[in-house]
Enzyme design. Structure first.
Site: not given
Length: 312
Positions: A157, A254, A284
């Site tokens: 991320s 996402d 996500h």
């Protein structure tokens, strides 16, 4: 919107809510309390050491956690791990299971960075911490019994965005030569102009509104403007030549999906060896559900990719 989530993710989707990034200290405290209630990670087969290492001038001691496969004597490859959290939340501990798995099954020393968080410490504070740890890792390779020619950077991320930025910095500063970059669901582009960013405004836990808040905390009023450096948002970089080989992942639902895919395509265009995998049916924060099929597949691919990249 209605999304076709994998069956083992659909039920969990309603449990996430949305991470409240408007008041990061409160959210951090909530997550720390929740983490304290979980069982301690299984460290069998891995030696785990907490250290503070020399950092940049404005943060001279950076916490790291070192994971080394137990009973090994020779020099091993190393992985610099950078946790996620939208640049504003997260701690070393959140990646314990991932780092332990890499140490055990990929046969590498993992050094995980406790970098400074925004908005208290906006760009470039966190990146400076991560890069300082890379320099320390390379300089102390002999002491750490690490092969300095086999160092990879790995991030999830926001950590994936920081990992990409570390690779750019190492290239441009003539710093430690990275052997590989593993960019997992990376947060790369503050401009937020992709189709996935426009579409996934209500996905579980992480969505377009949170991405906007995240970038604002990290970059302040510069977010989305014309004067954002590529080291803050690697998705803006126009020259990706001479970077280390890469593996880039993304998830179907996402908001970061398209910027990850675009970055992989730009690496291709620059002549950098790269593989990319978009996992269907997942949002996500699916990576926080370790028993989900997509999480198990991602974990297996991570080990296979890192073993191949670092051991040949």
């Amino acid at each position: 919107m209605t999304y076709r989530y994998d069956a083992d993710l659909a039920e969990a989707a309603g449990n996430f809510g949305v991470f409240d990034l408007t008041e990061p200290p409160r959210t951090r405290a909530t997550l720390i309390a929740a983490g304290a209630a979980r069982p301690a990670p299984d460290t069998s087969g891995v030696e785990v050491t907490d250290l503070e290492v020399p950092g940049p001038q404005d943060n001279p001691r950076v916490p790291v956690r070192v994971y080394r496969p137990a009973g090994t004597t020779g020099d091993l490859p190393a992985v610099l791990n950078i946790h996620g959290g939208g640049f504003v939340i997260g701690r070393i501990e959140v990646d314990d299971d991932t780092c332990l798995d890499i140490a055990r099954r990929a046969g590498a020393v993992v050094v995980s960075v406790g970098y400074r968080l925004a908005p208290e410490h906006p760009y470039p504070a966190g990146l400076k911490d991560c890069y300082a740890v890379l320099e320390w890792l390379a300089a102390r390779a002999g002491e750490l019994r690490v092969d300095a020619d086999r160092i990879a950077v790995h991030g999830i991320s926001a950590g994936g965005g920081l990992a990409a930025a570390v690779a750019l910095l190492a290239r441009d500063r003539g710093g430690p030569k990275l052997a590989f970059q593993y960019l997992d669901l990376p947060e790369l582009d503050d401009r937020r102009t992709t189709l996935s960013m426009a579409r996934f405004t209500d996905t579980p836990g992480w969505n377009t509104p949170n991405a906007e808040i995240s970038w604002h905390h990290y970059l302040g009023d510069r977010a989305g403007g014309d004067d954002v450096p590529v080291y803050a948002a690697p998705g803006r970089a126009e020259d990706l030549s001479d970077l280390p080989p890469a593996y880039v992942t993304a998830l179907e639902y996402d908001p970061c999906r398209d910027e990850a895919v675009a970055y992989a395509e730009s690496l291709f265009a620059a002549g950098v060896p790269v593989e990319t995998h978009v996992f269907s049916g997942a949002y996500h924060l699916a990576y926080l559900i370790p028993a989900a099929k997509v999480s198990l597949r991602r974990a297996e691919e991570r080990i296979t990719v890192l073993r191949t990249a670092l051991h040949g």
